[in-house]
Motif scaffolding. Structure first.
Motif, mmCIF file in Angstrom:
data_model
loop_
_atom_site.group_PDB
_atom_site.id
_atom_site.type_symbol
_atom_site.label_atom_id
_atom_site.label_comp_id
_atom_site.label_asym_id
_atom_site.label_seq_id
_atom_site.Cartn_x
_atom_site.Cartn_y
_atom_site.Cartn_z
ATOM 1 N N GLN A 34 -4.771 6.128 8.990
ATOM 2 C CA GLN A 34 -4.444 6.397 7.590
ATOM 3 C C GLN A 34 -4.024 7.845 7.394
ATOM 4 O OE1 GLN A 34 -6.073 4.257 4.294
ATOM 5 N NE2 GLN A 34 -7.015 6.102 3.478
ATOM 6 N N ARG A 77 0.837 -1.211 0.000
ATOM 7 C CA ARG A 77 0.000 0.000 0.000
ATOM 8 C C ARG A 77 0.863 1.248 0.000
ATOM 9 N NH1 ARG A 77 -2.674 0.266 5.034
ATOM 10 N NH2 ARG A 77 -3.696 2.091 4.166
ATOM 11 N N SER A 111 -5.619 2.758 -0.267
ATOM 12 C CA SER A 111 -6.429 2.686 0.952
ATOM 13 C C SER A 111 -6.748 1.245 1.329
ATOM 14 C CB SER A 111 -7.733 3.469 0.777
ATOM 15 O OG SER A 111 -8.583 2.809 -0.146
#
Length: 369
Positions: free
Chosen positions: A92, A17, A112
């Protein structure tokens, strides 16, 4: 800080990610960690354990089991919705700020958690034989499509970190809760709702974004506030470290647009009320018209709830003969739509013991109620 060091913050999938990888094959082929989330080493501080180790495989297995429960869901298409609690959005946003400060080029291209989950689940749904509603030009019949809600659940120590967002400076005025969020939160099991801490209910993802979106590292640290000992020595990277306690999990819920059925009933008993009737806690009549119709319909269609609507009513000791009284039932979240009106009539009539009969049962519109 170099990206290689940033990747060491999380699990194998979170490393992809951070890299900005959008190759589903690489996520599928990524090696599982030796220890799953929730072990003695804690859980990944970036995904809170939701993507760590064998968690994605368990999630796919849980999805398949949910769709395979008896009665098995009848559908050809699906609409997928995901709702993650504020703790995920919080971590995040901290990670994005950290990546911006460490990046020497353009801003971070962080993938995400929702994107990764969607890739895994869509692959599983495709193997089961379901296709996404998106991209279908013509309107699908009601029985073809289901809504699949995926709800992230987390009650670990990161929730305590949200306290920094609960002050007046970040909560001036009420934050509007979207209709989608209210609908998806309704799927949470009662025991999960009760287990979640009060703070988690107060801090919403919208509040997290308002406080932390596009902030610099220094600004994020100011929002986080001093450490427990009053110092401000903890770095943003340390705030993203592995966390103790139970890892995050996810639950599934299946919804379908309500199915409406119209018919007529004959009441042959003088001891049956139209709806359940209680006086001072004592039930009048052994069964009601509503129960005699709704219970068999719900069982045959695999419905979570059936609502009964009649055109008028009669007293408990009055029979309804002739052509019968018109009624409509609203069948919510039916797992099956293939049983015909004749099959439903047989199920109701055979279970009513001769005290009630229905006929002319068929599909109708909501406006027919």
């Amino acid at each position: 800080m170099a990206l290689d060091e940033l990747r060491s913050l999380g699990c194998a999938l979170c490393a992809l990610r951070i890299e900005g990888c959008r190759s589903t094959e690489r996520y599928t082929a990524a090696p599982c960690s030796v220890q799953d989330a929730g072990s003695s080493s804690g859980s990944c501080g970036l995904c809170l354990g939701l993507l760590e180790g064998s968690a994605p495989a368990r999630l796919r297995a849980a999805l398949r089991a949910t769709l395979s429960e008896v009665p098995r869901v009848e559908a050809t298409h699906y609409k997928l919705s995901l709702l993650l609690p504020a703790a995920f959005v919080f971590r995040q946003q901290l990670l994005l700020s950290h990546l911006r400060s460490a990046s020497e080029g353009p801003g971070p291209d962080l993938v995400s958690i929702e994107e990764v989950l969607r890739w895994f689940l869509e692959e599983e749904l495709g193997e089961i034989g379901l296709a996404p509603v998106a991209g279908v030009a013509e309107a699908l019949p009601l029985e073809a499509a289901i809504e699949l809600a995926v709800i992230g659940v987390y009650a670990g120590p990161v929730i305590d970190e949200l306290e920094c967002l609960n002050g007046d400076s970040h909560n001036s005025g009420k934050t509007r809760v979207s209709r989608k969020k209210r609908r998806l939160e309704a799927y949470l099991p009662k025991e999960v709702k009760e287990a979640a801490k009060e703070l988690a209910k107060q801090v919403t993802p919208a509040m997290v974004l308002q406080a932390l979106a596009n902030r610099t590292t220094e600004e994020c640290l100011r929002v986080l506030g001093p450490d427990a000992d009053g110092s401000s020595d903890t770095t943003l990277r340390e705030h993203l470290a592995r966390v103790a306690g139970e890892p995050a999990s996810a639950s599934f819920d299946i919804r379908r647009e309500s199915l409406f059925l119209r018919g007529r009933y004959l009441k042959l008993s003088r001891r049956m009320p139209q709806s359940p009737w209680l006086i001072d806690g004592e039930r009048k009549g052994e069964a009601s018209v509503e129960e005699c119709i709704a219970i068999p319909v719900a069982k045959l269609l695999g419905s979570s709830e059936v609502k009964f609507h009649a055109e008028g009513r009669e007293d408990i000791d009055v029979r309804m003969l002739g052509a019968g009284r018109p009624f409509v039932v609203e069948v919510k979240n039916a797992r099956m739509c293939s049983p015909t009106g004749a099959m439903l009539e047989d199920a109701v009539n055979s279970s009513a013991g001769g005290e009630l009969k229905i006929h002319k049962l068929g599909r109708c519109m909501a406006s027919d109620m």
